[in-house]
Write a protein that holds these residues in place. Structure first.
Motif, mmCIF file in Angstrom:
data_model
loop_
_atom_site.group_PDB
_atom_site.id
_atom_site.type_symbol
_atom_site.label_atom_id
_atom_site.label_comp_id
_atom_site.label_asym_id
_atom_site.label_seq_id
_atom_site.Cartn_x
_atom_site.Cartn_y
_atom_site.Cartn_z
ATOM 1 N N ARG A 20 0.798 -1.224 0.000
ATOM 2 C CA ARG A 20 0.000 0.000 0.000
ATOM 3 C C ARG A 20 0.835 1.279 0.000
ATOM 4 N N PRO A 21 1.755 1.404 -0.974
ATOM 5 C CA PRO A 21 2.476 2.674 -1.092
ATOM 6 C C PRO A 21 1.520 3.771 -1.564
ATOM 7 N N LEU A 22 1.983 5.006 -1.539
ATOM 8 C CA LEU A 22 1.157 6.106 -2.009
ATOM 9 C C LEU A 22 0.889 5.973 -3.500
ATOM 10 N N SER A 23 -0.305 6.370 -3.895
ATOM 11 C CA SER A 23 -0.621 6.462 -5.313
ATOM 12 C C SER A 23 0.074 7.715 -5.855
ATOM 13 N N GLU A 24 0.089 7.877 -7.160
ATOM 14 C CA GLU A 24 0.676 9.091 -7.741
ATOM 15 C C GLU A 24 -0.066 10.327 -7.242
ATOM 16 N N THR A 25 -1.386 10.229 -7.171
ATOM 17 C CA THR A 25 -2.186 11.339 -6.650
ATOM 18 C C THR A 25 -1.820 11.611 -5.195
ATOM 19 N N GLY A 26 -1.713 10.563 -4.408
ATOM 20 C CA GLY A 26 -1.360 10.717 -2.998
ATOM 21 C C GLY A 26 0.002 11.349 -2.805
ATOM 22 N N ARG A 27 0.968 10.906 -3.590
ATOM 23 C CA ARG A 27 2.316 11.484 -3.507
ATOM 24 C C ARG A 27 2.273 12.980 -3.829
ATOM 25 N N GLY A 28 1.511 13.338 -4.862
ATOM 26 C CA GLY A 28 1.380 14.742 -5.239
ATOM 27 C C GLY A 28 0.719 15.574 -4.155
ATOM 28 N N HIS A 29 -0.349 15.033 -3.560
ATOM 29 C CA HIS A 29 -1.028 15.755 -2.480
ATOM 30 C C HIS A 29 -0.117 15.943 -1.271
ATOM 31 N N ALA A 30 0.623 14.908 -0.902
ATOM 32 C CA ALA A 30 1.543 15.015 0.240
ATOM 33 C C ALA A 30 2.587 16.098 -0.014
ATOM 34 N N GLU A 31 3.116 16.132 -1.220
ATOM 35 C CA GLU A 31 4.129 17.137 -1.552
ATOM 36 C C GLU A 31 3.536 18.543 -1.570
ATOM 37 N N GLN A 32 2.302 18.684 -2.072
ATOM 38 C CA GLN A 32 1.645 20.000 -2.099
ATOM 39 C C GLN A 32 1.391 20.520 -0.689
ATOM 40 N N VAL A 33 0.839 19.677 0.178
ATOM 41 C CA VAL A 33 0.559 20.090 1.551
ATOM 42 C C VAL A 33 1.870 20.424 2.270
ATOM 43 N N ALA A 34 2.896 19.624 2.038
ATOM 44 C CA ALA A 34 4.199 19.879 2.660
ATOM 45 C C ALA A 34 4.765 21.223 2.213
ATOM 46 N N ALA A 35 4.637 21.532 0.923
ATOM 47 C CA ALA A 35 5.155 22.806 0.402
ATOM 48 C C ALA A 35 4.420 23.990 1.016
ATOM 49 N N VAL A 36 3.098 23.898 1.148
ATOM 50 C CA VAL A 36 2.331 24.985 1.760
ATOM 51 C C VAL A 36 2.702 25.127 3.235
ATOM 52 N N ALA A 37 2.835 24.018 3.936
ATOM 53 C CA ALA A 37 3.221 24.075 5.354
ATOM 54 C C ALA A 37 4.584 24.749 5.514
ATOM 55 N N ALA A 38 5.504 24.456 4.621
ATOM 56 C CA ALA A 38 6.828 25.081 4.674
ATOM 57 C C ALA A 38 6.722 26.582 4.411
ATOM 58 N N LYS A 39 5.900 26.989 3.441
ATOM 59 C CA LYS A 39 5.712 28.412 3.145
ATOM 60 C C LYS A 39 5.097 29.156 4.324
ATOM 61 N N LEU A 40 4.273 28.446 5.092
ATOM 62 C CA LEU A 40 3.655 29.051 6.273
ATOM 63 C C LEU A 40 4.638 29.151 7.437
ATOM 64 N N GLY A 41 5.826 28.551 7.277
ATOM 65 C CA GLY A 41 6.835 28.607 8.330
ATOM 66 C C GLY A 41 6.584 27.646 9.473
ATOM 67 N N LEU A 42 5.884 26.557 9.189
ATOM 68 C CA LEU A 42 5.592 25.568 10.224
ATOM 69 C C LEU A 42 6.887 24.997 10.776
ATOM 70 N N GLU A 43 7.060 25.068 12.088
ATOM 71 C CA GLU A 43 8.253 24.532 12.739
ATOM 72 C C GLU A 43 7.870 23.322 13.565
ATOM 73 N N ILE A 44 8.499 22.203 13.250
ATOM 74 C CA ILE A 44 8.222 20.923 13.889
ATOM 75 C C ILE A 44 9.521 20.419 14.494
ATOM 76 N N ASP A 45 9.453 19.906 15.714
ATOM 77 C CA ASP A 45 10.648 19.336 16.324
ATOM 78 C C ASP A 45 10.925 17.931 15.791
ATOM 79 N N GLU A 46 9.853 17.180 15.569
ATOM 80 C CA GLU A 46 10.001 15.777 15.162
ATOM 81 C C GLU A 46 8.762 15.331 14.411
ATOM 82 N N ILE A 47 8.957 14.438 13.437
ATOM 83 C CA ILE A 47 7.838 13.799 12.750
ATOM 84 C C ILE A 47 7.929 12.304 13.033
ATOM 85 N N ARG A 48 6.846 11.751 13.559
ATOM 86 C CA ARG A 48 6.754 10.314 13.808
ATOM 87 C C ARG A 48 5.676 9.730 12.906
ATOM 88 N N HIS A 49 5.921 8.507 12.444
ATOM 89 C CA HIS A 49 4.934 7.815 11.613
ATOM 90 C C HIS A 49 4.791 6.381 12.106
#
Length: 148
Positions: A20-49
């Motif tokens: 169950r890897p990401l679909s192409e659409t899913g990969r694109g959405h993850a990258e888009q949301v990540a780019a917007v979060a970075a532009k907003l200056g979101l500061e995270i100490d750690e990411i856990r999955h």
């Protein structure tokens, strides 16, 4: 204290790929949301999955854009049907912003546990790759924003 909760991006079905890897659409959405979060200056100490492929790939996209100080790592207790109380109680004790990338129903139940004190209480309708920001002040958690 802020906690950022993310349901993994859209994944391929078990029939297409049992991992169950990401679909192409899913990969694109993850990258888009990540780019917007970075532009907003979101500061995270750690990411856990959760360690599942779809969550790891989503977390990796977010980590590449946000560069968390403590990095991106798999952590126990973030599986789809895991008990939310241990993670919820750990979040209550943290002092630095953290992002958790996992699955339903876990993310919905964790939000209910933190915000309403009841894991069975629906508080947020999660969507793939969206970031839900929870903020804690004086022992009370609330949803402050959602990025889809």
């Amino acid at each position: 204290m802020e906690a950022y909760l993310v349901q993994h991006a859209e994944a391929k079905s078990k029939e297409v790929d049992p991992e169950r890897p990401l679909s192409e659409t899913g990969r694109g959405h993850a990258e888009q949301v990540a780019a917007v979060a970075a532009k907003l200056g979101l500061e995270i100490d750690e990411i856990r999955h959760s360690g599942k492929t779809r969550a790891e790939q989503t977390a990796t996209s977010l980590g590449a854009a946000l560069s968390p100080a403590q990095g991106v790592r798999a952590a126990p207790g973030l599986g789809p049907v895991d008990d939310v109380e241990p993670i919820g109680d750990e979040l209550k004790a943290l002092s630095k912003p953290i992002m958790l990338v996992g699955h339903l129903p876990f993310m919905e139940r964790l939000t209910g546990y933190l915000v309403a004190g009841d894991a069975g209480q629906a508080v947020v309708d999660f969507t793939n790759a969206a970031i839900v920001c929870l903020a804690e002040e004086d022992g009370h958690w609330q949803v402050t924003w959602i990025l889809t």
